[in-house]
Write an enzyme that holds these catalytic residues in place. Structure first.
Site, short mmCIF file in Angstrom:
data_model
loop_
_atom_site.label_atom_id
_atom_site.label_comp_id
_atom_site.label_asym_id
_atom_site.label_seq_id
_atom_site.Cartn_x
_atom_site.Cartn_y
_atom_site.Cartn_z
N ARG A 171 -2.53 -9.21 1.93
CA ARG A 171 -3.69 -8.33 1.77
C ARG A 171 -4.26 -8.38 0.36
O ARG A 171 -5.46 -8.15 0.17
CB ARG A 171 -3.33 -6.90 2.19
CG ARG A 171 -2.90 -6.87 3.65
CD ARG A 171 -2.49 -5.54 4.23
NE ARG A 171 -1.98 -4.54 3.33
CZ ARG A 171 -1.97 -3.24 3.61
NH1 ARG A 171 -2.46 -2.80 4.74
NH2 ARG A 171 -1.47 -2.38 2.75
N GLU B 36 10.37 -1.80 0.10
CA GLU B 36 10.86 -0.55 0.65
C GLU B 36 11.42 -0.73 2.05
O GLU B 36 12.12 0.12 2.57
CB GLU B 36 9.78 0.55 0.63
CG GLU B 36 8.51 0.22 1.36
CD GLU B 36 7.47 -0.50 0.49
OE1 GLU B 36 6.29 -0.37 0.82
OE2 GLU B 36 7.83 -1.20 -0.47
#
Length: 172
Positions: free
Chosen positions: A58, A95
């Site tokens: 992205r 994460e």
């Protein structure tokens, strides 16, 4: 324009417990996307840089628009085994798992000073990995820029520990 209205939360993606910010509605709206790039371009003016590094995937979208807008060269930090020529590699934690970034060895000139671009600053691991990747290849870092920072994940703390100046358009 409130850009956060174009970045909805998708719960439990890509795995349970993760709240993913979807950039698709922002990209689908030409006015919102233009506003985002305008805001990022203004922040980019606060850095001295010769090239932009976009982080897969992205980050590529925002980095390419910013490179065009600011008339700077563009290099891409890719996921492993996507580059056709010799490359540098840096592993890092996310994460929700582990990953690596690669940079083609011939992607930037030797004197490049690079602004790192990603869409979201979460834990900061991806941007730190990009910095390490660039430094291991001999390049100087101007700083980093993101559209959105997710504050509770404390990514800015990690960037500060690694002496990475960071700017962001939005913080949630």
């Amino acid at each position: 324009m409130n850009l956060i209205d174009y970045l909805p939360v998708v719960p439990d993606f890509p795995k349970p417990g993760i709240f993913f910010r979807d950039i698709s509605p922002l990209l689908a709206n030409p006015i919102a996307f233009q506003h985002a790039i305008d805001q990022m371009s203004l922040l980019a003016l606060e850095f001295e840089f010769s090239h932009i590094l976009g982080i897969e995937s992205r980050g590529f979208i925002f980095a390419s628009a910013l490179a065009y807008r600011n008339q700077k060269g563009l290099a891409l930090a890719r996921k492993p085994n996507k580059l056709p020529q010799a490359s540098h590699r840096q592993s890092f934690g996310l994460e929700y798992g582990n990953d690596s970034l690669e940079l083609q060895q011939a992607a930037l000139p030797a004197d490049a000073k690079v602004l790192i671009i990603d869409d979201v600053l979460a834990t900061g691991g991806t941007i730190v990995a990009a910095k390490k990747l660039l430094e291991s290849a001999g390049f100087r870092i101007a700083g980093a820029l993101s559209l959105l920072e997710i504050r509770f994940l404390n990514g800015l703390q990690l960037l500060n520990q690694h002496q990475i100046e960071h700017k962001t358009v939005l913080t949630v």
